[in-house]
Design a protein around this motif. Structure first.
Motif, PDB file in Angstrom:
ATOM      1  N   ASN A   1     -23.858  -6.434  -8.833  1.00 50.30           N
ATOM      2  CA  ASN A   1     -25.508  -7.692  -8.924  1.00 50.30           C
ATOM      3  C   ASN A   1     -25.960  -6.537  -8.769  1.00 50.30           C
ATOM      4  O   ASN A   1     -27.311  -7.475  -9.007  1.00 50.30           O
ATOM      5  CB  ASN A   1     -25.207  -7.458  -6.685  1.00 50.30           C
ATOM      6  N   LYS A   2     -26.383  -5.122  -8.855  1.00 52.94           N
ATOM      7  CA  LYS A   2     -27.523  -4.633  -9.269  1.00 52.94           C
ATOM      8  C   LYS A   2     -28.032  -4.932 -10.753  1.00 52.94           C
ATOM      9  O   LYS A   2     -28.844  -3.986 -10.736  1.00 52.94           O
ATOM     10  CB  LYS A   2     -27.111  -2.453  -8.716  1.00 52.94           C
ATOM     11  N   LEU A   3     -26.891  -4.871 -11.419  1.00 51.42           N
ATOM     12  CA  LEU A   3     -27.086  -5.298 -12.943  1.00 51.42           C
ATOM     13  C   LEU A   3     -27.798  -5.945 -13.356  1.00 51.42           C
ATOM     14  O   LEU A   3     -27.711  -6.736 -13.934  1.00 51.42           O
ATOM     15  CB  LEU A   3     -25.745  -4.363 -13.778  1.00 51.42           C
ATOM     16  N   ALA A   4     -27.923  -7.343 -12.524  1.00 49.38           N
ATOM     17  CA  ALA A   4     -28.184  -8.254 -12.960  1.00 49.38           C
ATOM     18  C   ALA A   4     -29.557  -8.949 -12.847  1.00 49.38           C
ATOM     19  O   ALA A   4     -29.692  -9.776 -12.275  1.00 49.38           O
ATOM     20  CB  ALA A   4     -27.309  -9.710 -12.166  1.00 49.38           C
ATOM     21  N   SER A   5     -30.160  -8.198 -13.502  1.00 42.42           N
ATOM     22  CA  SER A   5     -31.284  -8.396 -14.091  1.00 42.42           C
ATOM     23  C   SER A   5     -31.649  -7.867 -15.481  1.00 42.42           C
ATOM     24  O   SER A   5     -31.004  -7.168 -15.728  1.00 42.42           O
ATOM     25  CB  SER A   5     -32.215  -7.246 -12.602  1.00 42.42           C
TER      26      SER A   5
ATOM     27  N   VAL B   1     -20.512 -14.302 -24.624  1.00 44.03           N
ATOM     28  CA  VAL B   1     -21.489 -14.076 -23.790  1.00 44.03           C
ATOM     29  C   VAL B   1     -21.114 -11.987 -23.888  1.00 44.03           C
ATOM     30  O   VAL B   1     -20.565 -11.942 -23.668  1.00 44.03           O
ATOM     31  CB  VAL B   1     -21.618 -14.210 -22.222  1.00 44.03           C
ATOM     32  N   TRP B   2     -23.380 -12.130 -24.380  1.00 45.58           N
ATOM     33  CA  TRP B   2     -22.363 -10.622 -24.885  1.00 45.58           C
ATOM     34  C   TRP B   2     -23.942 -10.226 -24.229  1.00 45.58           C
ATOM     35  O   TRP B   2     -25.401 -11.164 -24.477  1.00 45.58           O
ATOM     36  CB  TRP B   2     -22.826 -10.334 -26.169  1.00 45.58           C
ATOM     37  N   GLY B   3     -24.200  -8.397 -24.937  1.00 48.16           N
ATOM     38  CA  GLY B   3     -25.299  -7.725 -23.737  1.00 48.16           C
ATOM     39  C   GLY B   3     -25.291  -6.566 -24.538  1.00 48.16           C
ATOM     40  O   GLY B   3     -24.007  -5.741 -23.937  1.00 48.16           O
TER      41      GLY B   3
ATOM     42  N   LYS C   1     -17.808  -3.563 -14.169  1.00 47.46           N
ATOM     43  CA  LYS C   1     -19.550  -3.504 -13.856  1.00 47.46           C
ATOM     44  C   LYS C   1     -20.827  -4.527 -14.225  1.00 47.46           C
ATOM     45  O   LYS C   1     -21.070  -4.954 -13.914  1.00 47.46           O
ATOM     46  CB  LYS C   1     -20.070  -2.138 -12.667  1.00 47.46           C
ATOM     47  N   HIS C   2     -20.381  -4.289 -15.614  1.00 48.18           N
ATOM     48  CA  HIS C   2     -21.271  -4.387 -16.666  1.00 48.18           C
ATOM     49  C   HIS C   2     -20.910  -5.898 -16.803  1.00 48.18           C
ATOM     50  O   HIS C   2     -22.065  -6.929 -17.087  1.00 48.18           O
ATOM     51  CB  HIS C   2     -21.630  -3.280 -17.925  1.00 48.18           C
ATOM     52  N   ALA C   3     -20.251  -5.824 -17.214  1.00 48.36           N
ATOM     53  CA  ALA C   3     -19.004  -7.699 -17.479  1.00 48.36           C
ATOM     54  C   ALA C   3     -19.673  -7.913 -16.402  1.00 48.36           C
ATOM     55  O   ALA C   3     -19.900  -9.561 -16.469  1.00 48.36           O
ATOM     56  CB  ALA C   3     -17.606  -7.260 -18.146  1.00 48.36           C
ATOM     57  N   LEU C   4     -19.486  -8.021 -14.784  1.00 46.16           N
ATOM     58  CA  LEU C   4     -19.634  -8.701 -13.938  1.00 46.16           C
ATOM     59  C   LEU C   4     -21.582  -9.274 -14.197  1.00 46.16           C
ATOM     60  O   LEU C   4     -22.238 -10.295 -13.752  1.00 46.16           O
ATOM     61  CB  LEU C   4     -19.619  -7.771 -12.721  1.00 46.16           C
TER      62      LEU C   4
ATOM     63  N   LEU D   1     -23.574  -8.815 -16.477  1.00 49.34           N
ATOM     64  CA  LEU D   1     -23.641 -10.077 -17.422  1.00 49.34           C
ATOM     65  C   LEU D   1     -23.866 -11.056 -17.389  1.00 49.34           C
ATOM     66  O   LEU D   1     -24.546 -12.336 -16.806  1.00 49.34           O
ATOM     67  CB  LEU D   1     -23.263  -9.579 -18.823  1.00 49.34           C
ATOM     68  N   LEU D   2     -22.043 -11.320 -16.434  1.00 45.11           N
ATOM     69  CA  LEU D   2     -22.111 -13.266 -15.886  1.00 45.11           C
ATOM     70  C   LEU D   2     -23.002 -13.349 -15.483  1.00 45.11           C
ATOM     71  O   LEU D   2     -23.560 -14.487 -14.913  1.00 45.11           O
ATOM     72  CB  LEU D   2     -20.860 -13.230 -15.293  1.00 45.11           C
ATOM     73  N   LEU D   3     -23.617 -12.344 -14.198  1.00 42.48           N
ATOM     74  CA  LEU D   3     -24.794 -13.016 -12.628  1.00 42.48           C
ATOM     75  C   LEU D   3     -25.494 -13.604 -13.204  1.00 42.48           C
ATOM     76  O   LEU D   3     -26.267 -14.071 -13.284  1.00 42.48           O
ATOM     77  CB  LEU D   3     -24.150 -12.048 -12.103  1.00 42.48           C
ATOM     78  N   LEU D   4     -26.330 -12.556 -14.412  1.00 45.51           N
ATOM     79  CA  LEU D   4     -27.519 -12.799 -15.360  1.00 45.51           C
ATOM     80  C   LEU D   4     -27.607 -14.060 -15.884  1.00 45.51           C
ATOM     81  O   LEU D   4     -28.610 -14.945 -15.800  1.00 45.51           O
ATOM     82  CB  LEU D   4     -27.766 -11.375 -15.634  1.00 45.51           C
ATOM     83  N   ARG D   5     -26.300 -14.119 -16.112  1.00 42.46           N
ATOM     84  CA  ARG D   5     -26.043 -15.584 -17.766  1.00 42.46           C
ATOM     85  C   ARG D   5     -25.904 -16.692 -16.358  1.00 42.46           C
ATOM     86  O   ARG D   5     -27.308 -17.706 -16.155  1.00 42.46           O
ATOM     87  CB  ARG D   5     -25.428 -15.692 -18.156  1.00 42.46           C
ATOM     88  N   ALA D   6     -25.485 -16.391 -15.525  1.00 45.32           N
ATOM     89  CA  ALA D   6     -25.282 -17.858 -13.694  1.00 45.32           C
ATOM     90  C   ALA D   6     -26.959 -17.588 -13.554  1.00 45.32           C
ATOM     91  O   ALA D   6     -26.501 -18.988 -12.908  1.00 45.32           O
ATOM     92  CB  ALA D   6     -24.036 -17.483 -12.473  1.00 45.32           C
ATOM     93  N   SER D   7     -27.831 -16.579 -13.415  1.00 46.89           N
ATOM     94  CA  SER D   7     -28.623 -16.768 -12.772  1.00 46.89           C
ATOM     95  C   SER D   7     -29.736 -18.278 -13.367  1.00 46.89           C
ATOM     96  O   SER D   7     -30.299 -18.737 -12.595  1.00 46.89           O
ATOM     97  CB  SER D   7     -29.955 -15.618 -12.687  1.00 46.89           C
ATOM     98  N   GLY D   8     -29.049 -18.635 -14.606  1.00 44.59           N
ATOM     99  CA  GLY D   8     -29.831 -19.530 -15.222  1.00 44.59           C
ATOM    100  C   GLY D   8     -31.539 -19.226 -15.668  1.00 44.59           C
ATOM    101  O   GLY D   8     -32.064 -20.335 -16.070  1.00 44.59           O
ATOM    102  N   ASP D   9     -32.355 -18.122 -15.564  1.00 46.97           N
ATOM    103  CA  ASP D   9     -33.497 -16.945 -15.882  1.00 46.97           C
ATOM    104  C   ASP D   9     -33.970 -17.658 -16.756  1.00 46.97           C
ATOM    105  O   ASP D   9     -35.313 -17.842 -17.437  1.00 46.97           O
ATOM    106  CB  ASP D   9     -33.863 -16.686 -14.594  1.00 46.97           C
TER     107      ASP D   9
END
Length: 459
Positions: A29-33, A48-50, A83-86, A88-96
């Motif tokens: 969650n902390k990396l989902a920005s 998905v990559w980053g 945590k990095h994969a999580l 990245l996926l959370l960032l993608r899930a946010s749809g921003d």
């Protein structure tokens, strides 16, 4: 696996269901920005990559193939997914919009091509075996049969030794079992390991933890000794058992089994995923429900101590795939060929479900095929969580019957999620029913007309 349209992104809750533990969820969650990432993207094949900022001068290269799912990260973490994969996926899930569609970076494309090439080769091999091509020569088969016979002899010696140990225990009286300490049990378990019967060893260790464990422990010890004696005698007389029960006995003593049933293709809904560590091994259980076949299936994967198992599927997605069942009376299967990526489905109702009385009957019927079964998967329809003396229970909305929640469920935050999901109204709940009670794993909120809204809620 090519696709004509982008694979639907997972929800935040589905991504978090992949996390190996609570610490990984918080770190992800902390990396989902967006500020933590650069060079992010996704494509129509489910990749998905980053690049994520780390403590070093170079960012971590993170790529996820959601059709597996599978993960690759240049970080040193032993957790899977990290945590990095999580993040990245959370960032993608946010749809921003911070993760845009495009072509994979070279480093991501290289890994994706290699992974999918290996998957295609494995699939081709499976199809060749299914078409009747021999997987091993006569010499290999003969050697394998001899190894199996030698192992069966060792297991038989271990079972006979264990029977003598149980006889000595009962002759001395169960009330004195807490005076011998745990060392004797561990020694007996080690003997079962030497006999190549890890299933028996595990049950012996469970016996050793019962003496002195609280009021009524002699009764619990007697019950478990009875089940262990039943397993011993079943192994020693396995030639006289029906084949499904004999296969179950072989599995329970710890002999390796292979999925050999006819593959079942279906649209499988992922109902639950959870890990059970025992200090030596982490076991991951993934429950699936087939839309067309109306079958429930269990996928098992394992990770060494400190490492999460490789296989992970987000709760609530549907995957078009083949499952190959294992022999015996259980529900275990292997995940085979996947025809579509794991993705959220627009129409995702829960399994049909039934009453608490029907769930009890299903559990009882399952025990006929596997007396050593701890729990059985059931879906409860129209139940309401209500407090009871010393705990909680799920009460039928239309009848006076109820099922108590298992003690393990009372200590998890999911209990309050279930209560909040219900709000005093009937809900549909999937979980496992055993002799300790019912343990919920997923729920569906009832709609305005008494039907599910199709959204799986993690419990």
């Amino acid at each position: 696996m090519p696709a004509t349209e982008p694979v639907a992104r997972w929800t935040v809750e589905q991504v978090l269901s992949l996390a190996p533990d609570d610490a990984s969820r918080k770190a992800g969650n902390k990396l989902a920005s967006a500020g933590q990432w650069s060079g992010t993207g996704f494509d129509g094949t489910g990749a998905v990559w980053g690049l994520c900022k780390g403590s070093g001068s170079k960012p971590y290269q993170t790529v996820v193939d959601t059709t597996g799912p599978a993960y690759k990260c240049s970080c040193p973490s032993r957790k899977f997914p990290c945590k990095h994969a999580l993040g990245l996926l959370l960032l993608r899930a946010s749809g921003d919009g911070s993760v845009a569609q495009g072509e994979p970076a070279d480093w991501a494309a290289q890994w994706l091509e290699g992974r999918r090439g290996r998957a295609e080769a494995k699939q081709a091999k499976q199809e060749a075996v299914a078409s009747g091509e021999p997987a091993a020569g006569p010499a290999d088969s003969t050697a394998a049969r001899k190894r199996a016979e030698r192992r069966a002899e060792r297991v038989t010696s271990g079972a006979q030794e264990l029977e003598q140990r149980l006889t000595d225990l009962l002759r001395g009286g169960l009330a004195t079992a807490d005076r011998t300490g745990y060392a004797l049990w561990e020694e007996t378990a080690a003997r079962m390991v030497d006999a190549q019967a890890p299933g028996l060893a595990g049950r012996v260790r469970e016996l050793g933890a019962i003496p002195g464990s609280g009021p009524g422990w002699p009764v619990r010890l007697l019950e478990e000794c009875g089940l262990l004696h039943l397993l011993d005698t079943a192994w020693l007389g396995r030639e006289r058992l029906p084949e499904p029960l004999a296969a179950t006995v072989r599995t329970r003593v710890g002999l390796p089994m292979s999925a050999d049933g006819p593959p079942v293709r279906d649209r499988w809904l992922v109902l639950a995923q959870y890990d059970t560590p025992d200090g030596r091994l982490t076991t991951r259980r993934i429950w699936l429900y087939g839309r067309e076949s109306a079958r429930t299936a269990l996928l098992l994967s394992f990770g060494a101590a400190g490492r999460a198992p490789d296989l992970a599927l987000p709760v609530g997605v549907t995957i078009d795939a083949e499952l190959t069942p294992y022999p015996g009376s259980g529900l275990r299967a292997d995940l085979g060929r996947q025809f579509t990526p794991a993705a959220p489905a627009p129409d995702n109702p829960p399994p049909p479900g039934g009453s608490t009385a029907a769930a009890l009957a299903a559990y009882g019927e399952a025990l006929r095929g596997d007396p050593w079964l701890d729990a059985w998967p059931v879906t409860l329809r129209d139940v309401i969580p209500v407090p009871s003396e010393g705990g909680w229970q799920l009460a039928d909305a239309e009848s006076p019957t109820a099922l108590p929640l298992a003690p393990a469920a009372l200590s998890r935050p999911g209990l309050w999620k279930l209560v909040a999901l219900s709000g005093g109204a009937p809900v549909t709940v999937f979980g496992e029913l055993g002799h300790r009670g019912f343990e919920p794993y997923a729920g569906w909120e009832a709609g305005s007309e008494g039907t599910s809204d199709g959204t799986v809620r993690l419990i």
